[in-house]
Design an enzyme around this catalytic site. Structure first.
Site, short mmCIF file in Angstrom:
data_model
loop_
_atom_site.label_atom_id
_atom_site.label_comp_id
_atom_site.label_asym_id
_atom_site.label_seq_id
_atom_site.Cartn_x
_atom_site.Cartn_y
_atom_site.Cartn_z
N SER A 143 0.83 -1.20 0.00
CA SER A 143 0.00 0.00 0.00
C SER A 143 0.86 1.25 0.00
CB SER A 143 -0.90 0.00 1.24
OG SER A 143 -1.53 1.25 1.42
N TYR A 168 -2.44 -0.20 10.00
CA TYR A 168 -2.59 -0.77 8.66
C TYR A 168 -1.29 -0.66 7.87
CZ TYR A 168 -3.97 -1.06 3.76
OH TYR A 168 -4.05 -1.39 2.43
#
Length: 355
Positions: A143, A168
């Site tokens: 990501s 995350y």
């Protein structure tokens, strides 16, 4: 160096299908008869409305009926090590694309346990299965969040990413480290893809463009974070899928170093549009798309439904991908702009919710 892989006679495991990116990748493989067999795996959790995953799965099942490529869907969790081992043992996938993960920056603040279970334990289970049932290439989702508060732009894969600002992001950085370790120790070709703000039809409802549309349709107010002083490198889903598809066919080569031991066959790439959009401009483009496609009436008072607020924890002011490495190695650069992309989303939204 890359080892070219012909997908035609391969079995490909795609985890996270029928998630947003996973479903579109599987549809690409089925519609093009790209491979011998596709195995889809997902736990169909309720992080967002499961009916959207069921809708994507129905599209996959329809495509499978018309495809020469076999398709099997398995409902289960990456954290179930016994299940993952069974899938690898029974189907012997040569290519693995791991897109299953607990997504969302803000959700990770209040629900850390699900991120550890899916993104850490689950990814470890995939790596162990790739070690015990050797694969030709493991491609996995990272990501843009790994760049954290990086002030150097555009974000390059050469940049240090040691300061995540959300759990995350920390789990995605951990995935990259674990993959490097397994590439080095067990000579497993791995490629990580850092996605930049993926959007499009049938996307994730927690993403801003989708959640904002839902709120506007209901007549609610949308919150614009950091008072609109944000830029995002938005990437349309078709560009993401094209990038994944090309990367699947080019695994890092296995080579030995001067010490006679394997050099890690390991790569990382950004996949981003390369043109950061100001959030207020993006919202303006979204508004026009919603009106032009009949989702909202022409006289809708957008100003009355906007609220400028401060930055949210875990967010960053700018994301901006340097995708030169992807272009150099695979000849691909994302090309679909936000006007075209958001129009396609608005058209889908009208058709889907109009029914």
């Amino acid at each position: 160096m890359k080892k070219n892989i012909d997908l035609k006679n391969k079995t490909i495991l795609v985890t996270g299908s029928p998630g947003f990116i996973g479903a579109n990748l599987v549809l690409r493989l089925l519609n093009n008869n790209s491979c011998k067999r596709v195995i889809s795996l997902d736990n169909m959790n309720d992080y967002y409305d499961p009916s959207l995953k069921e809708y994507r799965l129905s599209l996959i099942e329809k495509a499978a009926e018309l495809s020469e490529t076999e398709h099997f869907f398995i409902k289960g969790s990456l954290a179930d090590k016994e299940l993952i081992e069974k899938v690898f043992r029974n189907y012997q996938p040569e290519i693995v694309v791991n897109l299953a993960a607990q997504a969302g920056v803000r959700y990770s603040i209040d629900h850390p346990d699900v991120y550890i279970e899916s993104n850490i334990i689950g990814f470890y289970n995939i790596l162990e299965a790739c070690r015990n049932y050797p694969v030709e290439h493991l491609v996995y989702a990272s990501s843009s969040s790994v760049y954290g508060g990086n002030k150097k732009i555009p974000f390059s894969v050469e940049d240090k990413v040691d300061n995540p600002v959300s759990l995350y992001a920390a789990t995605k950085k951990s995935n990259e480290l674990l993959a490097h370790c397994y590439s080095k120790l067990y000579n497993i070709p791995t490629t990580g893809l850092r996605f930049f703000t993926v959007y499009g039809p049938a996307g994730r409802p927690d993403m801003f463009y989708f959640s904002a549309t839902n709120r506007l349709v209901k007549g609610d107010t949308i919150q614009i974070f950091n008072y609109g002083n944000c830029k995002r490198d938005f990437t349309y889903i078709d560009d993401i899928v094209e990038g994944i598809y090309r990367v699947m066919k080019g695994a890092p080569s296995k080579e030995n170093g001067e010490d006679g031991l394997p050099l890690p066959p390991y790569s990382i790439y950004n996949i981003g549009g390369g043109t950061p959009e100001n959030l207020l401009d993006y919202i303006d483009t979204l508004q026009h798309a919603l009106v032009d496609n009949g989702v909202l009436p022409e006289n809708y008072d957008f100003e009355a439904h906007k609220e400028l607020v401060g930055m949210q924890p875990g967010d960053v002011p700018v994301t901006y991908a340097d995708s030169k490495a992807l272009e150099d190695d695979f000849g691909f650069t994302p090309t679909i702009g936000i006007k075209e992309g958001l129009n396609k989303f608005a058209l889908w939204y009208k058709e889907y919710y109009g029914k």
